[in-house]
Design a protein around this motif. Structure first.
Motif, PDB file in Angstrom:
ATOM      1  N   UNK A 187       0.844  -0.938   0.233  1.00  0.00           N
ATOM      2  CA  UNK A 187      -0.285  -0.213  -0.069  1.00  0.00           C
ATOM      3  C   UNK A 187       1.025   1.355   0.021  1.00  0.00           C
ATOM      4  N   UNK A 188       1.490   1.400   1.283  1.00  0.00           N
ATOM      5  CA  UNK A 188       2.885   3.048   0.855  1.00  0.00           C
ATOM      6  C   UNK A 188       3.666   2.508  -0.604  1.00  0.00           C
ATOM      7  N   UNK A 189       3.781   1.255  -1.056  1.00  0.00           N
ATOM      8  CA  UNK A 189       4.714   1.704  -2.230  1.00  0.00           C
ATOM      9  C   UNK A 189       3.794   2.361  -3.388  1.00  0.00           C
ATOM     10  N   UNK A 190       2.293   1.980  -3.602  1.00  0.00           N
ATOM     11  CA  UNK A 190       0.889   2.495  -4.091  1.00  0.00           C
ATOM     12  C   UNK A 190       0.710   3.735  -3.918  1.00  0.00           C
ATOM     13  N   UNK A 191       0.499   4.359  -2.880  1.00  0.00           N
ATOM     14  CA  UNK A 191       0.303   5.905  -2.419  1.00  0.00           C
ATOM     15  C   UNK A 191       1.381   6.024  -3.845  1.00  0.00           C
ATOM     16  N   UNK A 192       3.109   6.149  -3.687  1.00  0.00           N
ATOM     17  CA  UNK A 192       4.337   6.967  -3.593  1.00  0.00           C
ATOM     18  C   UNK A 192       3.610   7.022  -5.069  1.00  0.00           C
ATOM     19  N   UNK A 193       3.747   5.771  -5.762  1.00  0.00           N
ATOM     20  CA  UNK A 193       3.159   5.841  -7.705  1.00  0.00           C
ATOM     21  C   UNK A 193       2.443   6.375  -7.711  1.00  0.00           C
ATOM     22  N   UNK A 194       0.864   6.941  -6.831  1.00  0.00           N
ATOM     23  CA  UNK A 194      -0.350   7.239  -7.455  1.00  0.00           C
ATOM     24  C   UNK A 194      -0.267   8.775  -7.291  1.00  0.00           C
ATOM     25  N   UNK A 195       1.385   9.597  -5.906  1.00  0.00           N
ATOM     26  CA  UNK A 195       1.593  10.923  -5.882  1.00  0.00           C
ATOM     27  C   UNK A 195       1.862  11.224  -7.125  1.00  0.00           C
TER      28      UNK A 195
END
Length: 250
Positions: free
Chosen positions: A105-113
């Motif tokens: 989830x943390x990685x996905x959040x950074x990618x979306x950002x």
């Protein structure tokens, strides 16, 4: 579970999430980490969040329809394709350990950002709609995989759809938003079924979160996307990056 007054914090969090989801996307990037930080195991937090998403998107679909904005039956085709994928994604989410899920989830959040930050403003006013023939089949394949992602975690999928629909199908931003909420509503039914059968939904917290999501969606529908874009982008960058860091080192 005994009621804890701290759970009422879900209402303002849900309000912000509903607001963001209605005018753009990214609400799950706030609600899911919040549920995890409140002590819910990742699969239970994931399932609980889906109830609020389902009711919120249903209300949004009705709102768009009342204003005469619809891409039916195109949106239904995409929704059914995504629904099939959502069963796969939800089953995958349930089988993942909490610590690994948090890091994903943390990685996905950074990618979306990064997508939000690097994506330049686009002109959605002059487009040619392509919702039949070869383009439709391509879209069905794309949305099947989006359904897997949506069933798995759902975080940031609104942004992905708002990138894909104008460029692949030539939809305006308004119609892309209407299609987005319809598709998410359809495939979320599948995800809710999977999480419910696996007993991975806290219905009390889901109800509280839904109050916030629904009210935020109502408020967000009365704001202009263009007018609030800079504020929303800044808010997402600061808040989501902070939550991602906390998730990674949680």
């Amino acid at each position: 579970m005994n009621f804890e007054y701290e759970y009422l914090l879900l209402i303002p969090v849900g309000f912000i999430a509903g607001f963001l989801n209605t005018i753009a996307g990214g609400g799950t990037l706030l609600t899911l980490p919040t549920l995890i930080f409140m002590g819910l195991p990742a699969p239970l937090a994931n399932g609980t969040n889906r109830i609020a998403i389902l009711i919120q998107t249903f209300a949004a679909v009705r709102g768009f329809k009342s204003k005469g904005i619809s891409t039916y039956p195109f949106s239904l085709y995409l929704g059914l394709s995504a629904l099939i994928g959502s069963f796969i994604g939800a089953k995958l989410a349930i089988g993942i350990e909490g610590e690994l899920f948090n890091k994903i989830l943390a990685v996905i959040m950074i990618m979306v950002l990064l997508t939000i930050i690097l994506n330049p403003k686009k002109n959605y006013t002059e487009v040619i709609e392509k919702t039949t023939g070869k383009t439709l089949y391509i879209s069905l394949i794309i949305f099947f995989f989006l359904g897997i992602y949506g069933g798995f975690i759902n975080a940031g999928i609104g942004f992905l759809m708002l990138l894909i629909l104008p460029y692949v199908n030539g939809l305006s931003l308004l119609k892309s938003n209407a299609t987005k909420v319809f598709v998410v509503c359809v495939y979320t039914v599948g995800a809710v079924l999977v999480f419910a059968l696996e007993k991975q939904i806290n219905y009390m917290l889901a109800f509280i979160l839904t109050i916030g999501n629904a009210s935020g969606a109502w408020f967000g529908s009365r704001w202009s996307v263009k007018k609030e874009d800079k504020v929303i982008r800044l808010f997402l960058i600061i808040t989501v990056s902070s939550l991602a860091i906390k998730l990674w080192f949680f």
